[in-house]
Enzyme design. Structure first.
Site, short mmCIF file in Angstrom:
data_model
loop_
_atom_site.label_atom_id
_atom_site.label_comp_id
_atom_site.label_asym_id
_atom_site.label_seq_id
_atom_site.Cartn_x
_atom_site.Cartn_y
_atom_site.Cartn_z
N GLN A 95 -2.52 -13.03 9.50
CA GLN A 95 -1.92 -11.81 8.57
C GLN A 95 -2.99 -11.17 7.97
O GLN A 95 -4.05 -11.46 7.78
CB GLN A 95 -1.47 -12.98 7.57
CG GLN A 95 -0.53 -12.10 6.56
CD GLN A 95 0.26 -12.97 5.46
OE1 GLN A 95 0.09 -14.20 5.47
NE2 GLN A 95 0.76 -12.31 4.30
N HIS A 101 5.86 -9.91 4.55
CA HIS A 101 6.39 -8.89 5.05
C HIS A 101 7.14 -9.14 6.60
O HIS A 101 6.69 -9.99 7.05
CB HIS A 101 5.79 -7.58 5.06
CG HIS A 101 4.42 -7.77 5.96
ND1 HIS A 101 3.18 -8.48 5.15
CD2 HIS A 101 4.04 -7.65 7.22
CE1 HIS A 101 2.32 -8.27 6.16
NE2 HIS A 101 2.67 -7.82 7.56
P1 AMP Z 1 0.08 -8.04 9.40
O1 AMP Z 1 -0.89 -8.39 10.29
O2 AMP Z 1 1.38 -8.68 9.78
O3 AMP Z 1 -0.31 -8.49 7.79
O4 AMP Z 1 0.24 -6.48 9.33
C1 AMP Z 1 0.26 -5.64 8.40
C2 AMP Z 1 0.96 -4.26 8.74
O5 AMP Z 1 0.95 -3.53 7.72
C3 AMP Z 1 0.10 -3.61 10.00
O6 AMP Z 1 1.00 -3.68 11.12
C4 AMP Z 1 -0.41 -2.14 9.31
O7 AMP Z 1 -0.23 -1.29 10.27
C5 AMP Z 1 0.54 -2.18 8.22
N1 AMP Z 1 0.10 -1.23 7.12
C6 AMP Z 1 -0.89 -1.56 6.34
N2 AMP Z 1 -0.91 -0.58 5.61
C7 AMP Z 1 0.17 0.29 5.47
C8 AMP Z 1 0.73 1.25 4.98
N3 AMP Z 1 -0.14 1.80 3.88
N4 AMP Z 1 2.08 1.69 5.03
C9 AMP Z 1 2.73 0.96 6.04
N5 AMP Z 1 2.06 0.19 6.76
C10 AMP Z 1 0.94 -0.30 6.59
#
Ligand code: AMP
Ligand code: ZN
Length: 119
Positions: A95, A101
């Site tokens: 994560q 999310h």
């Molecule tokens: P995770 O590894 O599941 O925590 O993924 C976090 C996700 O958040 C990644 O796919 C990123 O591309 C996405 N993310 C990070 N910052 C933003 C942002 N400001 N707006 C939209 N998505 C984001």
């Protein structure tokens, strides 16, 4: 990570822009800034819950609503024949953003493999 510093809480508060897919009083959905599939958005609770591993009994309704919402939103975004949901949790789940999310990934063609993106 406090709610003050949390990037997704900042998106909820409108302090960081996002491309919104859906919003109500307790849920927000917005496109992933670095999409791993032709359709890639996430659904979050507006309430700061750090991870699925931190979810509590009192979060059951909002988490249930988020799951029920995936199909309609995926279809609206053009993923008409199925999609994948991913919830990365903690260090082992790799994560990156510690605000719970649900990734929704899809498009016209079957997605590769089980892992949605190598990091
Ligand atoms: P995770 O590894 O599941 O925590 O993924 C976090 C996700 O958040 C990644 O796919 C990123 O591309 C996405 N993310 C990070 N910052 C933003 C942002 N400001 N707006 C939209 N998505 C984001
Ligand atoms: Zn947060």
């Amino acid at each position: 990570m406090s709610e003050q510093d949390c990037i997704f809480c900042k998106i909820v508060r409108g302090e960081i822009p996002s491309r919104k897919v859906y919003e109500d009083n307790e849920i927000l959905a917005f496109h992933d800034i670095n999409p791993a599939a032709p359709v890639h958005f996430m659904i979050i609770p507006k309430k700061h819950i750090a991870s699925l591993g931190d979810a509590r009994e009192e979060d059951r309704d909002v988490l249930g609503r988020m799951m029920v919402m995936t199909g309609r939103l995926a279809r609206q975004q053009g993923s008409t024949d199925g999609f994948r949901t991913v919830v990365n949790t903690g260090r082992v789940g790799r994560q990156d953003v510690y605000h719970l999310h649900v990734h929704v990934l899809g498009g016209d063609e079957p997605l590769p493999g089980m892992i949605h993106r190598s990091k």
